[in-house]
Write an enzyme that holds these catalytic residues in place. Structure first.
Site, PDB file in Angstrom:
ATOM      1  CB  THR A 142      -2.557   2.752  -3.856  1.00 22.40           C
ATOM      2  OG1 THR A 142      -3.079   3.970  -3.322  1.00 22.40           O
ATOM      3  CG2 THR A 142      -2.364   2.926  -5.351  1.00 22.40           C
ATOM      4  CG  ASP A 186      -2.129   2.177   6.509  1.00 15.85           C
ATOM      5  OD1 ASP A 186      -2.695   3.145   7.032  1.00 15.85           O
ATOM      6  OD2 ASP A 186      -2.061   2.023   5.282  1.00 15.85           O
ATOM      7  CG  ASP A 206      -1.664   1.226   1.477  1.00 16.44           C
ATOM      8  OD1 ASP A 206      -2.355   1.658   0.545  1.00 16.44           O
ATOM      9  OD2 ASP A 206      -1.569   1.790   2.583  1.00 16.44           O
ATOM     10  CG  LEU A 207       1.307   3.994  -2.859  1.00 16.98           C
ATOM     11  CD1 LEU A 207       0.839   4.890  -3.996  1.00 16.98           C
ATOM     12  CD2 LEU A 207       2.833   3.959  -2.805  1.00 16.98           C
ATOM     13  CG  ASP A 208      -1.628   7.776   0.615  1.00 14.07           C
ATOM     14  OD1 ASP A 208      -0.850   8.734   0.624  1.00 14.07           O
ATOM     15  OD2 ASP A 208      -2.292   7.428  -0.389  1.00 14.07           O
ATOM     16  CE  LYS A 226      -5.298  -0.890  -1.523  1.00 14.96           C
ATOM     17  NZ  LYS A 226      -4.446  -0.291  -0.474  1.00 14.96           N
TER      18      LYS A 226
END
Length: 265
Positions: free
Chosen positions: A43, A213, A9-11, A190
């Site tokens: 993401t 997260d 994931d990114l953020d 995802k």
């Protein structure tokens, strides 16, 4: 243990607290790529936004975007897409669901929004991705991969309740953040997209690490043989994956530090 694939994931995970790529993370992934490790960025963000982040990371990676509604290979070829039924999109843009929220539509090459938001522009500054303000209640609903509602969490819980009551299992509904309710077609996630990529590369899940997260990372982590929870992970993620290893927060470059330890970089 042999790890051939990393999905992240990114953020709140790969990016720092400013939603940017930090040098330690970029250097770590580049070193692993030289060892033959392959990657996927997974993401809720738009494909056009994530292309710029991949460039900042400096690695070739599959892009799983809009929570799995779009999948592109490292050369930007579209290998999977799934839109929400246009009839449902049109209904979701009406005041019954949209009132009190900033509504966003993600199309292949455009980001539409119901009203301006400086905070969203700031979040996407590094990639240069910008929205177009549009009367979404009059949109025909075609070619929309994701509908995003932004509002206080208590309000979005009521929107979620209404969506589930009206559409049932015809939609995949998840929170990426407490103030971000994301809606895709049923079957999109995802995790489903990650499995598609792994099958395409003939890499077993047992050789895949995944980092996340948020609540929209549950399926991603379940699809990987080796899930990792960020130190800042949402409580629901911990409840759903009680045996997954927890690492440091994204504020401390947790993914990069864990990978350096794991691969002895």
């Amino acid at each position: 243990m042999s790890y051939r694939f990393i999905a992240s994931d990114l953020d709140g995970t790969l990016l720092d607290v400013h939603h940017a790529v930090d040098p330690l993370t970029a250097d770590t992934l580049q070193r692993l790529e030289r060892r033959g490790v392959q990657f996927a960025i997974a993401t809720g963000r738009h494909y056009l936004d994530v292309k710029g982040i991949r460039q900042a990371l400096g690695v070739r990676a599959h892009l799983i975007t809009s929570n799995g509604a779009r999948v592109h290979d490292p050369d930007n070829a579209l290998i999977h897409r799934q839109d929400i039924d246009a009839t449902l999109v049109r209904q979701m843009a009406q005041p019954e669901f949209a009132a009190g929220a900033i509504v966003n539509f993600y199309l292949d090459d455009e980001w539409l929004i119901s009203e301006p938001s400086q905070a969203l522009l700031d979040m996407h500054r590094d990639s240069g991705m910008v929205y177009r303000v549009c009367d979404l209640a009059r949109h025909d609903g075609a070619c929309v991969g994701k509908v995003l509602y932004i509002a206080p969490h208590a309000h979005l819980l009521e929107v979620e309740r209404k969506l589930r009551a009206r559409f049932g299992d015809r939609l995949y509904i998840t929170f990426s953040l407490d103030h971000c309710l994301e809606v895709m077609a049923a079957g999109v996630s995802k995790g489903h997209a990650l499995q598609l990529v792994l099958d395409r590369l003939a890499i077993p899940a047992s050789e895949c690490l995944a980092f996340g997260d948020g609540q929209n990372d549950i399926e991603l982590l379940q699809a990987a043989g080796h899930p990792r929870l960020m130190g800042n992970a949402h409580p629901r993620l911990r409840r759903e994956l009680p045996h997954a290893r927890q690492i440091a927060s994204h504020a401390d470059s947790g993914v990069a530090r864990h990978l350096r330890e794991l691969f002895a970089l």
